[in-house]
Scaffold this active site. Structure first.
Site, PDB file in Angstrom:
ATOM      1  N   MET A  10       0.846  -1.199   0.000  1.00 42.00           N
ATOM      2  CA  MET A  10       0.000   0.000   0.000  1.00 42.00           C
ATOM      3  C   MET A  10       0.880   1.247   0.000  1.00 42.00           C
ATOM      4  O   MET A  10       0.404   2.354   0.295  1.00 42.00           O
ATOM      5  CB  MET A  10      -0.937  -0.006   1.201  1.00 42.00           C
ATOM      6  CG  MET A  10      -1.929  -1.175   1.139  1.00 42.00           C
ATOM      7  SD  MET A  10      -3.477  -0.851   1.982  1.00 42.00           S
ATOM      8  CE  MET A  10      -2.912  -0.550   3.644  1.00 42.00           C
ATOM      9  N   HIS A  59       9.239  -3.350   3.470  1.00 39.04           N
ATOM     10  CA  HIS A  59       8.925  -3.556   2.050  1.00 39.04           C
ATOM     11  C   HIS A  59      10.210  -3.792   1.257  1.00 39.04           C
ATOM     12  O   HIS A  59      10.240  -4.626   0.348  1.00 39.04           O
ATOM     13  CB  HIS A  59       8.241  -2.313   1.461  1.00 39.04           C
ATOM     14  CG  HIS A  59       6.962  -1.923   2.133  1.00 39.04           C
ATOM     15  ND1 HIS A  59       6.851  -0.796   2.912  1.00 39.04           N
ATOM     16  CD2 HIS A  59       5.730  -2.501   2.139  1.00 39.04           C
ATOM     17  CE1 HIS A  59       5.603  -0.674   3.362  1.00 39.04           C
ATOM     18  NE2 HIS A  59       4.902  -1.713   2.920  1.00 39.04           N
TER      19      HIS A  59
HETATM   20  P1  AMP Z   1       1.540  -2.924   3.464  1.00 38.36           P
HETATM   21  O1  AMP Z   1       2.078  -1.888   2.535  1.00 38.36           O
HETATM   22  O2  AMP Z   1       1.581  -2.519   4.899  1.00 38.36           O
HETATM   23  O3  AMP Z   1       0.196  -3.453   3.009  1.00 38.36           O
HETATM   24  O4  AMP Z   1       2.532  -4.155   3.370  1.00 38.36           O
HETATM   25  C1  AMP Z   1       2.889  -4.719   2.144  1.00 38.36           C
HETATM   26  C2  AMP Z   1       3.712  -5.952   2.414  1.00 38.36           C
HETATM   27  O5  AMP Z   1       4.884  -5.597   3.140  1.00 38.36           O
HETATM   28  C3  AMP Z   1       2.952  -6.993   3.259  1.00 38.36           C
HETATM   29  O6  AMP Z   1       3.241  -8.292   2.772  1.00 38.36           O
HETATM   30  C4  AMP Z   1       3.534  -6.770   4.619  1.00 38.36           C
HETATM   31  O7  AMP Z   1       3.503  -7.911   5.458  1.00 38.36           O
HETATM   32  C5  AMP Z   1       4.967  -6.403   4.287  1.00 38.36           C
HETATM   33  N1  AMP Z   1       5.549  -5.670   5.417  1.00 38.36           N
HETATM   34  C6  AMP Z   1       5.071  -4.553   6.007  1.00 38.36           C
HETATM   35  N2  AMP Z   1       5.827  -4.228   7.078  1.00 38.36           N
HETATM   36  C7  AMP Z   1       6.792  -5.179   7.171  1.00 38.36           C
HETATM   37  C8  AMP Z   1       7.862  -5.417   8.084  1.00 38.36           C
HETATM   38  N3  AMP Z   1       8.101  -4.630   9.123  1.00 38.36           N
HETATM   39  N4  AMP Z   1       8.643  -6.508   7.873  1.00 38.36           N
HETATM   40  C9  AMP Z   1       8.400  -7.345   6.832  1.00 38.36           C
HETATM   41  N5  AMP Z   1       7.414  -7.163   5.935  1.00 38.36           N
HETATM   42  C10 AMP Z   1       6.607  -6.102   6.100  1.00 38.36           C
END
Ligand code: AMP
Length: 289
Positions: free
Chosen positions: A30, A37
């Site tokens: 997102m 990420h």
């Molecule tokens: P988001 O943008 O928050 O929807 O996350 C996109 C992807 O990045 C998802 O698969 C999340 O699990 C991963 N993600 C977000 N924060 C972390 C983190 N701290 N460590 C590892 N992966 C992450």
């Protein structure tokens, strides 16, 4: 690297990449990209020939009182980061591109897996996630798609969706990345004031304590969740949503005694910011170190 706003343009680029023999990796996000990420993008760049980072704040996974409007959208910085990490494409569609009729064909994983943890606190959240991820899989046709253990339940829900729908994609799950002091990286951390940022550390600290408890031989899930709840309660700026333990990776009830790998999962509000964190015990050894 190029940024694509439409499915048609992205598909044309993917077709020529495939003709050149490249395998496609997808990292759904997102946006407001951070080191969590970045770890997924690096893996995709290493393991596939053409890494597509999708940046889309998906409205259908937000509840009516949640932070959809406030969610950070620094697209230019995200594109710069994706490019510096070696990604070949950013896909940043408008809402109308992803939901053309406004009446979605929902993709939903039913049952226990979406009924627990965030599924209980955020009704319809996982239906929004699986719907948008299915759309992205159909648009991109990746051979590998990368998700983070930060959203541990989400990763298992997506894996179940792909398996149940026979989607020809490998769902890769990478470790949770933390700040130096232990706070799990999240795009929502920007909402925290400095006192809230300090208070938010209670999530990691209590998980670390729970892990230490397991290391010492404690096997009663209730004792460990009681400890977690007491620790969160002792932090005045934090309000607990859930503190639970499930078998890992199935996310089943562990029964009265822990006798295999578990995921200890926490969600709490710090001010109006909802934060989640989890710990997998015992941590799986890195296979590709
Ligand atoms: P988001 O943008 O928050 O929807 O996350 C996109 C992807 O990045 C998802 O698969 C999340 O699990 C991963 N993600 C977000 N924060 C972390 C983190 N701290 N460590 C590892 N992966 C992450």
């Amino acid at each position: 690297m190029k940024t694509y706003r439409t499915i048609k343009e992205l598909r044309a680029a993917l077709e020529s990449a495939r003709q050149g023999g490249a395998s496609i990796g997808l990292i759904p996000t997102m946006g407001a990209l951070h080191e969590g990420h970045a770890s997924l993008i690096r893996a995709a760049v290493q393991e596939t020939g053409f890494a597509v980072v999708s940046v889309f704040v998906n409205p259908t996974q937000f509840g009516p009182t949640e932070d959809l409007a406030a969610y950070p959208r620094p697209l230019e910085a995200d594109c710069r980061l994706a490019e510096s990490l070696g990604a070949q494409a950013v896909f940043a569609p408008e809402v109308g591109e992803m939901y053309p009729s406004g009446e979605p064909a929902w993709v939903e994983v039913g049952g226990h897996l979406t009924g627990i943890l965030c599924g209980r606190s955020r009704p319809d959240h996982f239906r929004g996630v699986t719907t948008v991820v299915a759309k992205l899989f159909n648009i991109v046709g990746p051979c590998r798609a990368y998700f983070g253990q930060k959203d541990g339940q989400q990763a298992q829900v997506v894996r179940r969706m792909a398996a149940e729908l026979f989607m020809p994609v490998e769902v890769v799950i990478k470790p949770l990345i933390r700040e130096a002091d232990g706070l799990a990286l999240s795009s929502r951390n920007v909402y925290l004031s400095s006192s809230q940022r300090a208070a938010a550390l209670v999530l990691f600290k209590s998980l670390a304590e729970a892990g230490a408890c397991l290391e010492r031989g404690e096997r009663e899930p209730q004792k460990i969740t009681a400890l977690l709840k007491a620790r969160i309660k002792a932090e005045p700026l934090a309000e607990l949503d859930y503190a639970e333990i499930y078998s890992f990776p199935e996310l089943n009830d562990p029964g009265p005694e822990i006798c295999g790998p578990v995921m200890i999962a926490l969600a709490a509000r710090v001010g109006s910011t909802r934060l989640i964190d989890n710990l997998v015990w015992p941590e799986k050894p890195a296979l590709d170190a």
